[in-house]
Write a protein that holds these residues in place. Sequence first.
Motif, mmCIF file in Angstrom:
data_model
loop_
_atom_site.group_PDB
_atom_site.id
_atom_site.type_symbol
_atom_site.label_atom_id
_atom_site.label_comp_id
_atom_site.label_asym_id
_atom_site.label_seq_id
_atom_site.Cartn_x
_atom_site.Cartn_y
_atom_site.Cartn_z
ATOM 1 N N SER A 83 40.234 44.593 47.936
ATOM 2 C CA SER A 83 39.603 45.889 48.203
ATOM 3 C C SER A 83 38.632 46.293 47.106
ATOM 4 C CB SER A 83 40.686 46.966 48.363
ATOM 5 O OG SER A 83 41.436 46.770 49.537
ATOM 6 N N VAL A 84 39.064 46.230 45.873
ATOM 7 C CA VAL A 84 38.192 46.672 44.783
ATOM 8 C C VAL A 84 37.013 45.709 44.618
ATOM 9 C CG1 VAL A 84 39.416 45.475 42.893
ATOM 10 C CG2 VAL A 84 38.202 47.624 42.451
ATOM 11 N N SER A 85 37.229 44.422 44.876
ATOM 12 C CA SER A 85 36.136 43.449 44.779
ATOM 13 C C SER A 85 35.121 43.661 45.887
ATOM 14 C CB SER A 85 36.697 42.021 44.833
ATOM 15 O OG SER A 85 37.569 41.777 43.754
ATOM 16 N N HIS A 86 35.619 43.945 47.091
ATOM 17 C CA HIS A 86 34.719 44.221 48.213
ATOM 18 C C HIS A 86 33.904 45.486 47.947
ATOM 19 C CE1 HIS A 86 33.477 44.243 52.466
ATOM 20 N NE2 HIS A 86 33.599 45.554 52.382
ATOM 21 N N LYS A 87 34.549 46.477 47.395
ATOM 22 C CA LYS A 87 33.886 47.761 47.143
ATOM 23 C C LYS A 87 32.771 47.627 46.112
ATOM 24 C CE LYS A 87 33.782 52.341 47.516
ATOM 25 N NZ LYS A 87 33.537 53.032 48.798
ATOM 26 N N HIS A 88 33.003 46.822 45.067
ATOM 27 C CA HIS A 88 32.047 46.743 43.964
ATOM 28 C C HIS A 88 31.245 45.442 43.942
ATOM 29 C CE1 HIS A 88 33.307 50.414 41.823
ATOM 30 N NE2 HIS A 88 34.498 50.160 42.345
ATOM 31 N N GLY A 89 31.468 44.559 44.899
ATOM 32 C CA GLY A 89 30.724 43.309 44.931
ATOM 33 C C GLY A 89 31.167 42.306 43.881
ATOM 34 N N TYR A 90 32.420 42.378 43.439
ATOM 35 C CA TYR A 90 32.922 41.428 42.455
ATOM 36 C C TYR A 90 33.070 40.050 43.105
ATOM 37 C CZ TYR A 90 34.293 45.633 39.798
ATOM 38 O OH TYR A 90 34.313 46.835 39.128
ATOM 39 N N VAL A 91 32.642 39.025 42.386
ATOM 40 C CA VAL A 91 32.733 37.651 42.872
ATOM 41 C C VAL A 91 33.860 36.888 42.180
ATOM 42 C CG1 VAL A 91 31.461 35.452 43.050
ATOM 43 C CG2 VAL A 91 30.277 37.611 43.468
ATOM 44 N N THR A 92 34.203 37.315 40.972
ATOM 45 C CA THR A 92 35.224 36.624 40.179
ATOM 46 C C THR A 92 36.234 37.628 39.628
ATOM 47 O OG1 THR A 92 34.061 36.846 38.063
ATOM 48 C CG2 THR A 92 33.459 34.958 39.446
ATOM 49 N N THR A 93 37.339 37.109 39.125
ATOM 50 C CA THR A 93 38.323 37.974 38.461
ATOM 51 C C THR A 93 37.735 38.591 37.198
ATOM 52 O OG1 THR A 93 39.210 36.008 37.357
ATOM 53 C CG2 THR A 93 40.337 36.750 39.338
ATOM 54 N N SER A 94 36.864 37.846 36.531
ATOM 55 C CA SER A 94 36.234 38.373 35.317
ATOM 56 C C SER A 94 35.326 39.555 35.631
ATOM 57 C CB SER A 94 35.443 37.273 34.610
ATOM 58 O OG SER A 94 36.314 36.299 34.075
ATOM 59 N N ASP A 95 34.682 39.538 36.793
ATOM 60 C CA ASP A 95 33.889 40.696 37.226
ATOM 61 C C ASP A 95 34.783 41.936 37.277
ATOM 62 O OD1 ASP A 95 31.599 39.211 37.509
ATOM 63 O OD2 ASP A 95 31.650 39.153 39.697
ATOM 64 N N PHE A 96 35.960 41.783 37.882
ATOM 65 C CA PHE A 96 36.875 42.911 37.989
ATOM 66 C C PHE A 96 37.337 43.390 36.614
ATOM 67 C CE2 PHE A 96 41.428 44.001 37.773
ATOM 68 C CZ PHE A 96 41.341 45.301 38.285
ATOM 69 N N VAL A 97 37.729 42.446 35.737
ATOM 70 C CA VAL A 97 38.215 42.814 34.404
ATOM 71 C C VAL A 97 37.135 43.558 33.624
ATOM 72 C CG1 VAL A 97 38.921 41.851 32.182
ATOM 73 C CG2 VAL A 97 39.950 40.986 34.288
ATOM 74 N N ARG A 98 35.896 43.091 33.725
ATOM 75 C CA ARG A 98 34.796 43.781 33.042
ATOM 76 C C ARG A 98 34.617 45.184 33.596
ATOM 77 N NH1 ARG A 98 30.531 41.060 34.907
ATOM 78 N NH2 ARG A 98 30.327 42.681 36.484
#
Length: 548
Positions: A105-120
Amino acid sequence: MKDGVNGVALAVFIIFFLAVTVMGFYAARWRKADNALHLDEWGLGGRSFGSWVTWFLLGGDLYTAYTFVAVPAAVYAAGAAGFFAVPYTILVYPLIFTFLPRLWSVSHKHGYVTTSDFVRGRFGSKSLSLAVAITGILATMPYIALQLVGIQAVLDVMGVGGGASGNWFVKDLPLLIAFGVLAAYTYSSGLRAPALIAFVKDTLIYIVIAVAIIYIPYKLGGFDDIFAKAGDAYAQVNPATGKPRGALAPGEGAQWAYGTLAMGSALALFMYPHSVTAVLSGRSRNVIRRNTTVLPLYSLMLGLLAMLGFMALASGVGKGVVGYNGQLAIPQLFENMFPSWFAGVAFAAIGIGALVPAAIMSIAAANLFTRNIYKDFLKPDATPEQETKVSKLVSLLVKVGALAFVLTMDKTVAINFQLLGGIWILQTFPALVGGLFTRWFHRWALLAGWAVGMAYGTWTAYGVASPAQKHFGGSSDTIPVIGQIGYIGLTAFLLNAVVAVALTFALRALKAPEGLDETAPADYTADADDAGETGDTDVKPADPVPVA
């Protein structure tokens, strides 16, 4: 091993290999993207896969050629201790049901492609993001190499390549060809290629295991005889250790090692970049929830697969051969037991079982480099087209590195580096899973915990010796304070968590800057914009699934 080349098995293997090669290149036209030069399209399949495709993609991702070869090989070598993979896959699915939908959900919302995108984005820390990215790439490289080891084992048993020739090029030419084909269609089609091929791979594996679990015991006189012969083989003393080779059931002294390895492996499995890549390719939150509830079916397959190790022992594979390579035990069992044509089918299942995860792994590692090293530190203004081009090139370099690893290093070293990769990737758990549920942890505390876990895990694993090598000889060692032998990765993880918690208290008391959190609570339960996407258009009509 039979003399010469097994021509029939090789012909069947080649037919399947050519078929999946065609599928790999065709995949570029399958669900064709409006803009193929976008990392969401090449690296995540357009985030468009429904439950059916995601099921096969995740299965192809997690149950690899190395699983097919190494899990029963572990049972063949040491006995029931090799079954640790079964309880850890049982443990992992309830665990991922709690956090993978939140990550999607959070990756879809913000366009995250990797786990590192989310952590950042969650902790506002490029340093922590970089640590997670580097760990993911390091842990993935030997994993890719082991897929090539699986292909090489099959080729050796069929009499193609292997050690028969003194010329390294002739010896490794079949593996080079397989690598070249894999690299070409991954570069062309991205994640769509392994997603499409996974249908063939999983179908073949289920067929082979279903036949093997019935046909081979029939030929060997039933399971009573299999267990009796296996028990006799395990009772024989290993000259290198002076102890019995193994046991049909783990002894009391091995229970801590067994339990901690199963628990640590369960925590680590979905920390791997390739696992997350497959998850983020799903079209909706409910696609992920469905898959976490039905993926345990693969655990049933894994338990049956492990039984092949007992069968290899009972059939006499490797008996009397000094220094026999246990990684060849299952391919050799298939060649000895099956008609040549069906042995070819089994070899194709293993070979294709290497191509699918190797492709996903190389894509995942390339995405980490592109998004969290190239874009974050080298070219912040990179366009989506530039990101995609860099990822394509890096995916090739990752495969070249894995191939060099396989061709230049002893296979035992490759296996032990994969075990080290599991220790490493587990150290990203507090930042990733902790971040999905709370912002309480301080970014610097998480980075310090990661560093402590990595340092302890690597140093301790370096000091583990085995009869075959002085360093990196295994993944278990004495647990401090408790004094029992246990999985190094889990001990390192606990140290990591203790440091992260203690330093968070200290840094919060000092009011150290915490970084900007770009996410909001609602982002973690958001679904796709189109309300209709909670169904599954891969299979019509869609079956409604209750929301837990």
